[in-house]
Structures are given as C-alpha cells and as structure tokens.
Design an enzyme around this catalytic site. Sequence first.
Site, PDB file in Angstrom:
ATOM      1  N   GLY A 717      34.421  -5.569  46.879  1.00 27.73           N
ATOM      2  CA  GLY A 717      36.117  -5.134  46.543  1.00 27.73           C
ATOM      3  C   GLY A 717      36.328  -3.940  46.862  1.00 27.73           C
ATOM      4  N   PHE A 721      41.429   3.280  43.954  1.00 23.82           N
ATOM      5  CA  PHE A 721      40.517   4.286  43.272  1.00 23.82           C
ATOM      6  C   PHE A 721      39.105   4.369  43.463  1.00 23.82           C
ATOM      7  CE2 PHE A 721      44.301   4.278  40.474  1.00 23.82           C
ATOM      8  CZ  PHE A 721      44.935   5.499  40.706  1.00 23.82           C
ATOM      9  N   LYS A 739      31.678  -0.563  39.777  1.00 18.65           N
ATOM     10  CA  LYS A 739      32.710   0.387  40.208  1.00 18.65           C
ATOM     11  C   LYS A 739      32.565   1.592  40.582  1.00 18.65           C
ATOM     12  CE  LYS A 739      37.870   0.807  39.403  1.00 18.65           C
ATOM     13  NZ  LYS A 739      39.072   0.380  38.599  1.00 18.65           N
ATOM     14  N   ASP A 845      48.920  -3.554  35.503  1.00 16.36           N
ATOM     15  CA  ASP A 845      48.587  -4.036  37.073  1.00 16.36           C
ATOM     16  C   ASP A 845      48.222  -5.250  37.154  1.00 16.36           C
ATOM     17  OD1 ASP A 845      48.347  -3.404  39.602  1.00 16.36           O
ATOM     18  OD2 ASP A 845      46.585  -2.244  39.528  1.00 16.36           O
TER      19      ASP A 845
END
Length: 904
Positions: A717, A721, A739, A845
């Site tokens: 993904g 950011f 991440k 979000d």
Amino acid sequence: MEFPRSNLRVLWSFILFHAIFLSSINPCSPSVFTLKNETDRLALLAFKYGISEDPLGILSSWNDSLHFCKWKGVTCSRHHHHRVTILNLSGHSLVGYLSPHIGNLSFLRRIDLSNNIFQGQIPQKIDRLLRLQHLNLSVNSLQGEIPSNLSHCSELVAISLMRNQLVGELPAELGSLSKLILLSVMFNDLSGSIPPSLGNLSSLTTLYLTSNNFEGQIPNHLGQLAGIITFQIGGNQLSGTIPPSIYNLSSIQVFSVAANRLHGRIPPNLGLLFPHLRRILVGRNQFTGTLPISLSNASSLDFVDFSNNSFSGHVPLNLGSLSRLYRFNIERNQLGSREGDDLSFLTSLTNCTNLEVISTFLNNLSGELPGSIANLSIQLKILNLGGNKIFGIIPKEIDNLINLYVLNLGGNSMKGTLPDDIGKLNKLQALSFNRNKLSGRIPPSVSNITRLSFLYLNGNGFHGNIPSSFANWGFMEELFISQNKFNGTIPKQVSAAQMDLSSNSFTGSLLLEVDNLENIREMDISENKLSGEIPNTLGKCQSMELLYMHGNLFQGTIPESLKNLKGIKGLDLSRNNLSGQIPKYLEEFLFLQYLNLSFNNFEGEVPKGGIFRNASAISVVGNSKLCGGIPELQLPACLKQASKKREKPLATRVKVTVITVVSSSILLSCIIAALYWRRNSPKKASSPSSTENQWLLVSYADILQATDGFSSANLIGVGSFGSVYKGLLECFETLVAVKVLNLLQQGAFKSFAAECEALRNIRHRNLVKILTVCSSIDFNGNDFKALVFEYMPNGSLEKWLHPNVDEQPQLRCLNLTQRLNIAIDVASALDYLHHHSKIPIVHRDLKPSNVLLDDDMVAHVGDFGLTRFLSEAAEGFSQNQTTTSGIKGSIGYIPPGKVFNPFF
C-alpha cells in the site's frame, strides 16, 4: 506612372508569395516561433492528460486562459522565445503516468517530479531532451527498467530516481555521462552487478546505490572516482572484500557499505586514508579484525557504525578527539579482552560533547562501569551497554545523564542496589537492568520517571513491596519484574500491555483496577503465593492474548466473565486449588492454542469441541473427578443418569416448535442489534513477546532485511505520508506490516507523532495492533521512521469492495453476513475510540482503505496519522472560538456536517 490593375494584382501576389516563402525558411519568423511554442503547449497538455488525480488542484491553471509559460510549475526561457526550460511539480501528490510527449519539450533543462505517485515506466523518448541537466523522479511508484538511452542526454549533471519500484540492471551506458555529478537510484529493486563503467564518471561526487538487490563484488574500477565525496552502496547483496583501490579515494566524506555480505578486514590506517571522513557505516557484514585505531585522525567524524560484524580486540581509546561525534554503534560484535579493563574508552568519549547514542550491546566487554560516565555528553539519549560482562555496582553519578531516553545495562553481572536518585532521569522511556545480580528495594524516586513505558528488572534479587507509586507511570507497554524476591500484595493500580510478575513471592488476592484492564495483552503472575478467587474483573481484559496464573493458591470456579476473552491464545491455570466444572465457553475460543488446567480440583465432563479436540494443546491431568472428553485424554466415561422425564406427546412438541420459530422470527431484529454488543472478534494471534533480554527495539537494518530491501514485491500500500510493506521480523517470527514514513512529505513528522501518541493510548480487538516503532537513521544518515503493525492477510476493505479488474470477482466477494460483521467491527472500534478510551479520540480519516481484514475477515481500523484527542481539540477551541480548521480526511469520506468543526 501608373500600373494597370492586372499588373498590380500580379505584384501583390508576388510579394505575398515571397513573404510566405521567406517566413517558411527564416528561423526567426514569428510563425516559426508560434509553431514551436505550440509544440511545447501540446506536450504539456499531453503530460496533463496522463494525470489521473490532482488532489491539490495544481494543474487547474493549465488552461487556455493563461499562457502556458504562466502555468503552475512551468518556467520558460526569455532567450529562446518562451520555450519551456523547467518543469517542477515536486510534492503535489499527483497520480498518473509520464507521457512520452515529455520528450517534445526539447529545451528542457530541469525536470523535478519528485514526491508524487507517478506510475508506469520512464518514457524512452526522454532521450530527446539533449539539453537536460537535472532529472529528479524520486519518491514515486515508477516501474520497469531505467532506459539505457538516457545516456543520450549528455548534458546531465544529476539523476535522482530513488524510492521507486524500478527493476532490471543499472545501465552500463550511464558511464558515458562525463558531466554527471550525482547518481541516486537507492531504494528500488535493481539487480545484477554494479557496472564497472561507473568508474568513468570522472565528475561524480555523489553515488547512492543503497537498498537494491545488487550482487557480486564491488568493481575495482570505482577506485577511479577521484572526486567522490559520498559513496553509499549499502543494503544490497554484495560479497567479497572491499577493493584496495577504494581506499585511494581520499576525498570521501560519507562511506557506507552496510548490510551486505562483505568480509575481510578494515585497514587500521583508515582514518589516514579517508582524512575527510564524516560518516562510516559498515554494519551488518562479516568483517573481522580490530577496529581502526586511526579513526581519530578523521577529525570530522560524526557517525560511526561498526555493528553486527565479528570485530574483536579493544575499542580504541583515542576517540575523544572526535568532537563532532554524535552516534557510536559497535553492538553485536566480539569486542573485549575479558581482562576487566575494556571500558576505558568510555572515559575518552566524555570529550565528545555532541554524543547522542552509545551502543555496545552484545559484546564481550568486561570491567567496572567507570564513574566518569557522569561526564558523558549532556545530549546523550541512548546508552545501551547491555549483554556484556560488566561487573561492579551502578555508579550513582549516572543520574547526571538527565536527557537519557533509553538506559540498558541488562544482561551483565552487576551487583548492589539501584541508585537512590535514579528518578532524576525523568525523561527515560525504557529502563533495563534485567539479568544481573542486583538486590535491595526499588528506590521511591523511580516514581518520578513518569514517561517510562518499558521497565525490565527481571532476573535479579530485588525484594520488598512494589511501590504503589508505580501508578504514576500511567499505562505502560511492558513491565517485566519476574524472577526476583518481591513480596506483599500486587498494587491494584499496576498495569501494562505486557506484564510479567512471575516467580516472586506475592501474596493476597489479585485486585486490579477495572480502568487499567482494557489494554492488557499479556499477564503472567505465575509461581507466586496469590490466593482467593480469580477476579471477575479479568473479564474486562478483552484484548488479552496470554494469561498465566499457574503455581498459585487460587480457589473457587473459573468465573463466567472470562468468556469475554475471545482473543486469548494461551491460558494456564494449572497447580492451583480451582474447582467446579470446566466452562463450556472455552470451546468457543477460536484462537486458543494452549490450555493447561492440570492439578486442580475440577470435576465433571471435559468438553469435546474447540481446543479440546487437540490433546496435545491441552492438559487436564491431576484432576481426579474429571471424565469424558476425547479418547486421547484417557479419562473414565461419565455416568449418565436415567431420564425421569416422559416423552412429550407429538402435538405438544409441535406446538413448542411452532412457538419457538415464531418467537425467533419476531426477535430477529433484536438478535442483530445484540450482535453489536455481544460479538467479540479476537485479533489474529501474534507470537508472544520474549521476557529474556530487552524490549523489542528494531533498527533500520532490521526493517530493511525484513522487507527484502523494501522490495516492490512486498509493497502492499501507498498512502499520503508513506508506504506499507509486508515483511518477516526475526524478533516476532511472523509476518508484519511496516509503514515507512516519507519524511520528505510535508506533515509526515506530525503524522508519525500523532499515530504514535494515539496507538500508545488505545487497545481494542478491532483496532490494528502496533507491535513496535522504529525511529532511527538509515544507511545514508537520514532520519528514518516506521511503525510495525500486525499483518492483515486479507488486505483492506477497499480491495474487497472495489477489486482490481484483473482479479477474479468470485475471489473478492463479501456476502451479507460478512458485510454486517465488518460494519459491527468498525462500529465497535469507533465506539471504543469515542466513548471508552481514556481520552476520546476522533479518527478523521475513516474509509475502506483504512479498514483491514485478518484471516477470519475480522475488521481492524488503522491509520491514525490524522487523529485528534478531543480534550486537545476542545482546549484549542475554547481558546479561540472563531477558529476554523482545514478539511481533514480523504475526499469522498469527509463528514459533511463536520467541515467547519474544529474538533475534526
């Protein structure tokens, strides 16, 4: 004299013909300029056509109302009649493909499309840009190979293609670019060998080949790069030794070969060969020999990393002359003489007033910790001396290091007590003295360390009560105080996500504050002298995965409230005085892998479903009144009492059946509503954390290795950011999701801080579980920040609702039940964030791509980079009632009624 009209027409025709003819051959003709300008305009429009998403509206100015030279990001030359010379659209989150028509902008000198989300391949027609000097396509999602004909752009001075998904070999033709100063292709998936032709780049000063899949040996020809300043080839699969010619590059300031398969010795006169050296990174290789004693000659050194090799011998004692040194990492080697005088180098480091990190973890360094450590830099944030052979007492002067975040002296042979003023280190977040020979009581001043999240005192001889002031720490991540001599009762305020109090002498009942239980994942209170009944409050621990209570004096039955622990993986209640029947609800624990109920006073029939089907996963021995169960348990059969009830007449049974069906239909809606409150979907199990040596800190190198060098094959993904990769971290022994923050993107640091702050305060079965974080420096010396989460095998809800066109529809289809369950899971997560977390949190979000699904299609809400704590938002609002906030979240998922609400 007058011309006849017919002759005048002939004359005007002649003049017009010549005007047209001359304009067609005159390069200065306005019509020629108009034609060439139109070529640039059409090329820009073709480029715009390749953009599928422009969230910031940067290209809105690209229309006929403005001359194209005034379009955003476009610069034209005044000397070439408005020809485009610069195209700079860096950092605007553009999504799309690079149009081959970019090759028609023949006057281009600079292209900067970095920090966007361009996909596809680099157009081959880029070779038409013969005037091009700067090409920056870094931090995108470009694929395919680097065009070899890029070498036709002979004016190129800088090429930056870092952080893409480029594959194939690095074209050898690039070695012909004699004017090239910078070449950066790091963080891609390039393979093959490093072309020896790069040695022909006589103007090159900066070479970034880090984090690819290059293999083979370092070409000897690179020793011809006489002007090289930055030489970074770490994070590959290079083997062999460093060619001697490389050590002739006396201009080198940054030298990184870390995380390869290199071996051999580093020359002892390295500091003389590289006198201008600022950073040296050779960690994660197979180097042997001693550390270069001449390092002190490179007086500009500020970053030294020799970690994860097989270096031996003494640590140089002359490092104190390195006044700029701020990071010194020699962990995981074989340094030390075992003669008890190996720590003298720490005294020399007291002259390095900029030091922030010292790590000697896992070596053979022996000796007493000198009191001179009190004179180490006041800037010191990490002091990691664990896993050595240090003996003696902890110097009381250590409390002078008031800016320490991490202090690790675990895994040594230190004795004595903790310094009384240890609480002066009130910025500590991680403190480890585990596996030493320390004793005495915990000093009261420890309660002053209010930021402490990780405490490891296990494996010592501490005694006395646990101070009730432990409650000042709030909610800890890991509290390991096992294998000591602590006694008294366990304060009810004590809590942590992972808590190991085992093998002590605690007595009394187990009383725990309900408010502290929601986020506990692992609790080990085994091998103590605790008594009384198992508290019902444990049923509040809905995030519990491991619960070990064996070897105590607990009595009574297993409480009904434990049925809420649906996510539990390991449960050990053996060797107590428990009685009653084994609860049937244990059959429903889908993730339970280990169950030990042995040596108690349980009676009645052993269940046969769930984990009870697997004899190797359970133990019920030592309960003489149990019966039944699966044959492998070899328990006696249960005696069945003869039924005293007469069989009901057929009509009665039919009536009962009808009434039941009708009642069920009427109450169907109630059942669905009840699912919201009663359904507990446990998270996918992860491997238990070790209580051995230290907290699960992971380095940049660990993450680099886990993700196979941030391979595109592991990319799962890309967000605003950063990017998310799957990988296998050795310390977790299971797949994780990493991440990686793009710190060049505006707001990335703030997003990282927000996500860390949110995740450290919340725990819920329907929130993505964070395993650890990494805030470090990469092999280039740049800041690196990443978050490590539990991996969700079924990806995001977005992929299930909107599968790719190349996926078979039947493989990505949600039935009604699954959709309902996912909705309930998301609602449960939001209900927890809004109403049950210690501080109400707003996600801001929430969208399908931020809802992740585990193996069993249980939904977990993730991505907390935009979260707000309502207390903070309310405080800011109260201070300025007229404040309005920018729109937060993703387009298409913004609550319409909240656009001007400063809380969101």
